[in-house]
Write a protein that holds these residues in place. Sequence first.
Motif, mmCIF file in Angstrom:
data_model
loop_
_atom_site.group_PDB
_atom_site.id
_atom_site.type_symbol
_atom_site.label_atom_id
_atom_site.label_comp_id
_atom_site.label_asym_id
_atom_site.label_seq_id
_atom_site.Cartn_x
_atom_site.Cartn_y
_atom_site.Cartn_z
ATOM 1 N N LEU A 66 0.812 -1.216 0.000
ATOM 2 C CA LEU A 66 0.000 0.000 0.000
ATOM 3 C C LEU A 66 0.847 1.269 0.000
ATOM 4 O O LEU A 66 0.310 2.369 -0.122
ATOM 5 N N GLY A 67 2.155 1.134 0.158
ATOM 6 C CA GLY A 67 3.041 2.296 0.182
ATOM 7 C C GLY A 67 2.798 3.194 1.377
ATOM 8 O O GLY A 67 2.651 4.402 1.229
ATOM 9 N N LEU A 68 2.758 2.609 2.572
ATOM 10 C CA LEU A 68 2.384 3.356 3.774
ATOM 11 C C LEU A 68 3.516 4.124 4.448
ATOM 12 O O LEU A 68 3.314 4.691 5.501
ATOM 13 N N GLY A 69 4.684 4.130 3.896
ATOM 14 C CA GLY A 69 5.766 4.849 4.557
ATOM 15 C C GLY A 69 6.748 5.420 3.563
ATOM 16 O O GLY A 69 6.789 5.023 2.399
ATOM 17 N N LYS A 70 7.551 6.339 4.034
ATOM 18 C CA LYS A 70 8.568 6.935 3.172
ATOM 19 C C LYS A 70 9.831 6.087 3.111
ATOM 20 O O LYS A 70 10.765 6.429 2.424
ATOM 21 N N GLU A 71 9.816 4.958 3.832
ATOM 22 C CA GLU A 71 10.984 4.081 3.872
ATOM 23 C C GLU A 71 11.011 3.078 2.724
ATOM 24 O O GLU A 71 11.930 2.279 2.624
ATOM 25 N N GLY A 72 9.997 3.061 1.897
ATOM 26 C CA GLY A 72 9.927 2.100 0.789
ATOM 27 C C GLY A 72 9.643 0.705 1.312
ATOM 28 O O GLY A 72 8.802 0.525 2.191
ATOM 29 N N VAL A 73 10.369 -0.279 0.794
ATOM 30 C CA VAL A 73 10.130 -1.662 1.217
ATOM 31 C C VAL A 73 10.572 -1.907 2.655
ATOM 32 O O VAL A 73 10.126 -2.869 3.281
ATOM 33 N N PHE A 74 11.408 -1.026 3.190
ATOM 34 C CA PHE A 74 11.897 -1.208 4.558
ATOM 35 C C PHE A 74 10.837 -0.864 5.611
ATOM 36 O O PHE A 74 11.043 -1.098 6.793
ATOM 37 N N VAL A 75 9.714 -0.300 5.182
ATOM 38 C CA VAL A 75 8.610 -0.033 6.113
ATOM 39 C C VAL A 75 8.123 -1.348 6.723
ATOM 40 O O VAL A 75 7.532 -1.361 7.793
ATOM 41 N N VAL A 134 11.645 2.969 17.762
ATOM 42 C CA VAL A 134 13.056 2.605 17.609
ATOM 43 C C VAL A 134 13.315 2.074 16.200
ATOM 44 O O VAL A 134 14.317 2.440 15.568
ATOM 45 N N ALA A 135 12.425 1.227 15.694
ATOM 46 C CA ALA A 135 12.583 0.708 14.325
ATOM 47 C C ALA A 135 12.554 1.849 13.321
ATOM 48 O O ALA A 135 13.337 1.869 12.362
ATOM 49 N N ASN A 136 11.690 2.817 13.554
ATOM 50 C CA ASN A 136 11.606 3.975 12.670
ATOM 51 C C ASN A 136 12.897 4.790 12.699
ATOM 52 O O ASN A 136 13.394 5.230 11.656
ATOM 53 N N LEU A 137 13.453 4.984 13.892
ATOM 54 C CA LEU A 137 14.712 5.728 14.018
ATOM 55 C C LEU A 137 15.873 4.979 13.362
ATOM 56 O O LEU A 137 16.685 5.582 12.653
ATOM 57 N N VAL A 138 15.947 3.690 13.583
ATOM 58 C CA VAL A 138 17.033 2.893 12.990
ATOM 59 C C VAL A 138 16.934 2.920 11.467
ATOM 60 O O VAL A 138 17.950 3.089 10.774
ATOM 61 N N GLY A 195 15.562 5.247 9.662
ATOM 62 C CA GLY A 195 15.918 6.595 9.230
ATOM 63 C C GLY A 195 17.419 6.802 9.193
ATOM 64 O O GLY A 195 17.951 7.414 8.257
ATOM 65 N N ILE A 196 18.108 6.280 10.182
ATOM 66 C CA ILE A 196 19.566 6.423 10.228
ATOM 67 C C ILE A 196 20.215 5.588 9.118
ATOM 68 O O ILE A 196 21.109 6.060 8.416
ATOM 69 N N LEU A 197 19.762 4.338 8.948
ATOM 70 C CA LEU A 197 20.343 3.468 7.926
ATOM 71 C C LEU A 197 20.089 3.979 6.510
ATOM 72 O O LEU A 197 20.937 3.839 5.632
ATOM 73 N N LEU A 198 18.913 4.566 6.288
ATOM 74 C CA LEU A 198 18.566 5.068 4.960
ATOM 75 C C LEU A 198 18.993 6.522 4.755
ATOM 76 O O LEU A 198 18.691 7.118 3.725
ATOM 77 N N LYS A 199 19.686 7.080 5.762
ATOM 78 C CA LYS A 199 20.193 8.451 5.720
ATOM 79 C C LYS A 199 19.081 9.461 5.414
ATOM 80 O O LYS A 199 19.236 10.362 4.590
ATOM 81 N N MET A 200 17.957 9.279 6.105
ATOM 82 C CA MET A 200 16.845 10.212 5.973
ATOM 83 C C MET A 200 17.084 11.382 6.916
ATOM 84 O O MET A 200 17.770 11.230 7.929
ATOM 85 N N PRO A 201 16.532 12.556 6.622
ATOM 86 C CA PRO A 201 16.713 13.691 7.537
ATOM 87 C C PRO A 201 15.972 13.428 8.851
ATOM 88 O O PRO A 201 14.751 13.437 8.902
ATOM 89 N N MET A 202 16.722 13.158 9.887
ATOM 90 C CA MET A 202 16.141 12.783 11.174
ATOM 91 C C MET A 202 16.401 13.834 12.249
ATOM 92 O O MET A 202 16.124 13.594 13.408
ATOM 93 N N GLY A 203 16.916 14.992 11.876
ATOM 94 C CA GLY A 203 17.241 16.017 12.862
ATOM 95 C C GLY A 203 16.040 16.475 13.656
ATOM 96 O O GLY A 203 16.111 16.642 14.868
#
Length: 193
Positions: A90-99, A140-144, A146-154
Motif C-alpha cells: 500500500l506504500g504506507l511509509g517513506k521508507e519504501g520496502v523497509f517499512v 526505535v525501528a523507525n529511528l534505525v 531513518g539512520i540506515l537510509l540516511k533520511m533527515p532525522m534532525g
Amino acid sequence: MEDTAKKYQEEKAPVAEKFIFRLGLADVLRLTMFGTLISITKDITRLPLHLPGHTSIYWMGILVLGKGLIPKFGAGIIMGIVSGALAVLLGLGKEGVFVFFKYFVPGLLIDFLAPVFYNKLENPFVGAICGTLTSLSKLVANLVLGILLKMPMGFIALGLGFASASHVLFGAAGGLIAAVLIKRLRPRLSTWE
C-alpha cells in the motif's frame, strides 16, 4: 517397511503440528485478519492529530488484542509479517520496502513479551505495558531505518523526548483498550478451537 511406518505417522499427525509455529490453519487465518486490520486501519484512518505515535492507539491495540485472543507463539510474528507486507504493497511509509520492519518488529516483540507476563494480556496493567513497549519498538525501528537510509532525522532527534512520551501514552491507551476487549471477547470465543 520403515518408510511406510514414517508415512503413516505423518498422515496421523494433527494438522496443527504440520503448520507454521504449530498454529492451526484457523488461527493463521484469524491472525492474518488482525494483521490486515492493522495496515488497513493505518491507511484508512488519517486522524489529523499531528502527534507522533497517535496511530499506536489502534495499531498496538489490534496487535495486543490478536495476541490476547490467540495466545500462541508466532501469533505476533504472523500479524507483523502480514501487516508489514500490506504496508509495503500500500506504500504506507517513506521508507519504501523497509517499512516492513516498522510493522514486523512490534509483532516480534509481542511474541516475546506476552510469555513474560504469562499471556495475561486481559490484565489492564499488562496490556498497557505491552502496548507501550511495542509502540516504543515501532519508534526505535523507525529511528534505525531513518539512520540506515540516511533520511533527515534532525527534527525527530530534537523532539525525541516528546515523541517517546507520545508513543508511551498512545501505546498504553491501545493496550488498555485491548485488555478490556480481550476480557469481554475471550469467554464468547470459546468455540474458536
